[in-house]
Motif scaffolding. Structure first.
Motif, short mmCIF file in Angstrom:
data_model
loop_
_atom_site.label_atom_id
_atom_site.label_comp_id
_atom_site.label_asym_id
_atom_site.label_seq_id
_atom_site.Cartn_x
_atom_site.Cartn_y
_atom_site.Cartn_z
N PRO A 69 41.41 33.10 36.90
CA PRO A 69 42.06 34.40 37.06
C PRO A 69 42.38 35.09 35.74
O PRO A 69 42.61 36.31 35.72
CB PRO A 69 43.35 34.05 37.82
CG PRO A 69 43.05 32.77 38.51
CD PRO A 69 42.16 32.02 37.57
N LEU A 70 42.41 34.34 34.64
CA LEU A 70 42.77 34.89 33.33
C LEU A 70 41.55 35.19 32.47
O LEU A 70 41.70 35.52 31.29
CB LEU A 70 43.69 33.89 32.61
CG LEU A 70 44.95 33.52 33.39
CD1 LEU A 70 45.67 32.36 32.73
CD2 LEU A 70 45.88 34.71 33.52
N ALA A 123 34.77 37.82 31.42
CA ALA A 123 34.06 37.69 32.69
C ALA A 123 34.57 38.79 33.62
O ALA A 123 35.33 38.54 34.56
CB ALA A 123 34.29 36.31 33.30
N PRO A 124 34.18 40.05 33.37
CA PRO A 124 34.79 41.19 34.06
C PRO A 124 34.64 41.19 35.57
O PRO A 124 35.47 41.75 36.28
CB PRO A 124 34.11 42.41 33.43
CG PRO A 124 32.86 41.88 32.80
CD PRO A 124 33.16 40.49 32.38
N LYS A 125 33.58 40.55 36.09
CA LYS A 125 33.39 40.55 37.55
C LYS A 125 34.49 39.79 38.28
O LYS A 125 34.69 39.97 39.48
CB LYS A 125 32.02 39.96 37.91
CG LYS A 125 30.85 40.88 37.60
CD LYS A 125 29.56 40.27 38.15
CE LYS A 125 28.39 41.21 37.94
NZ LYS A 125 27.14 40.63 38.50
N VAL A 126 35.21 38.94 37.55
CA VAL A 126 36.32 38.19 38.15
C VAL A 126 37.34 39.15 38.77
O VAL A 126 38.00 38.82 39.76
CB VAL A 126 36.97 37.28 37.09
CG1 VAL A 126 38.29 36.70 37.58
CG2 VAL A 126 36.01 36.15 36.71
N ALA A 127 37.43 40.35 38.22
CA ALA A 127 38.38 41.33 38.75
C ALA A 127 38.04 41.74 40.17
O ALA A 127 38.89 42.29 40.89
CB ALA A 127 38.42 42.56 37.84
N ASN A 128 36.81 41.48 40.63
CA ASN A 128 36.42 41.82 42.00
C ASN A 128 36.90 40.80 43.02
O ASN A 128 36.74 41.00 44.23
CB ASN A 128 34.88 41.91 42.10
CG ASN A 128 34.30 43.01 41.23
OD1 ASN A 128 34.93 44.03 41.02
ND2 ASN A 128 33.10 42.78 40.72
N LEU A 129 37.46 39.70 42.55
CA LEU A 129 37.88 38.63 43.46
C LEU A 129 39.28 38.89 43.97
O LEU A 129 40.27 38.36 43.46
CB LEU A 129 37.79 37.27 42.74
CG LEU A 129 36.37 36.86 42.35
CD1 LEU A 129 36.39 35.59 41.52
CD2 LEU A 129 35.52 36.67 43.61
N SER A 183 32.30 35.03 40.28
CA SER A 183 33.09 34.03 39.56
C SER A 183 32.35 33.39 38.40
O SER A 183 32.78 32.36 37.88
CB SER A 183 33.54 32.92 40.54
OG SER A 183 32.42 32.29 41.14
N ALA A 184 31.25 34.02 37.96
CA ALA A 184 30.51 33.49 36.81
C ALA A 184 31.41 33.48 35.58
O ALA A 184 32.11 34.44 35.31
CB ALA A 184 29.27 34.31 36.56
N PHE A 185 31.33 32.40 34.84
CA PHE A 185 32.24 32.18 33.70
C PHE A 185 31.45 32.33 32.41
O PHE A 185 30.48 31.64 32.21
CB PHE A 185 32.79 30.76 33.82
CG PHE A 185 33.99 30.49 32.97
CD1 PHE A 185 33.82 30.08 31.66
CD2 PHE A 185 35.27 30.63 33.45
CE1 PHE A 185 34.90 29.81 30.86
CE2 PHE A 185 36.36 30.35 32.67
CZ PHE A 185 36.18 29.94 31.37
#
Length: 265
Positions: free
Chosen positions: A170-171, A176-182, A263-265
């Motif tokens: 989450p941080l 990893a900007p796509k994480v904001a879509n989760l 969630s790609a890191f």
């Protein structure tokens, strides 16, 4: 530097000595690439060769070591560090081995409980040793996969790695900007090991997501993935597709597809 009850560290019973594991993973990496053609493409890191993979991993080890030696208390302004990279690629394997020695010396001189800035959940020096371990392990696996080898991953280390990934994801939006879509309306995703009793429950909320530590199992999740700890580690890091036969799924497949797409890191 081991897993413990500190916030942001592994919540499962098998402790992992992160400095020792970094050394072991680097040795395996060096053994895999020592006599390999470093021009070999790395399918799990598109566009990279083994030479790129070795350079990246050694650079990360040296940069993290520099951060630890500096006892940083705020986000670093630069990633520049004296890499001492050999002019010829035939020296890369030995250079990577030397990178691990630099890391080991740094760990030995650093109190793991020292407060430090970190981009993840655990604001202590131990964060960087744990992070270095999984950078090294995943890229060791990348190298072996590129060479047609089956990566062997210690089970306790894999469990710790899944936990580390899910705690810190989450941080990770800065890189990893796509994480904001989760995000979602109280949707949950469970990850279960089939070679043990570990389970993680991720809760997607309208404002983001995170591990749900109030529910110790993932039995009632909206979607669940089950696999061995080693395979789940490769899954969360995108080295195995969730459609692989290594996993079984239950519940909302669209939710799982959205998770793995972002969630790609």
């Amino acid at each position: 530097m081991t897993t413990s009850d500190h916030p942001g560290l592994g919540r499962f019973h098998a402790p992992v000595n992160h400095p020792t594991a970094v050394a072991a993973e680097t040795a395996r990496f060096v053994a895999a690439v020592k006599h390999a053609d470093l021009a070999t493409p790395v399918p799990t890191c598109p566009g990279w060769t083994l030479a790129d993979l070795v350079k990246h991993t050694g650079s990360v080890q040296r940069w993290f070591s520099a951060l630890l030696r500096a006892r940083i208390q705020e986000p670093p302004r630069t990633r520049e560090v004296d890499l001492r990279l050999p002019d010829q690629e035939d020296g890369y394997a030995d250079w990577l081995d030397e990178s691990a020695t630099i890391a080991a010396d740094t760990f030995a001189a650093t109190d793991p409980d020292l407060p430090m800035w970190a981009w993840g959940a655990d604001q202590h020096a131990r964060f960087w040793a744990r992070r270095m371990l999984f950078e090294t392990l995943l890229h060791r696996a990348d190298a072996e996969l590129a060479l047609g080898l089956e990566p062997a991953i210690d089970r306790a280390v894999a469990v710790d790695g899944i936990d580390e990934f899910l705690v810190n994801l989450p941080l990770a939006t800065s890189f990893a900007p796509k994480v904001a879509n989760l995000c979602g309306a109280d949707k949950t995703i469970g990850f279960h090991t089939i070679d043990g009793a570990e389970a993680w429950l991720v809760r997607l909320r309208p404002d983001g997501f995170g591990l749900d530590t109030t529910r110790p199992t993932a039995d009632t999740a909206d979607a669940t993935v089950r696999g061995t700890a080693a395979d789940l580690l490769l899954l969360v890091y995108g080295r195995l597709p969730h459609a692989s036969e290594a996993f079984t799924h239950e519940g909302d497949e669209q939710l799982l597809a959205r998770w793995f797409a972002n969630s790609a890191f």
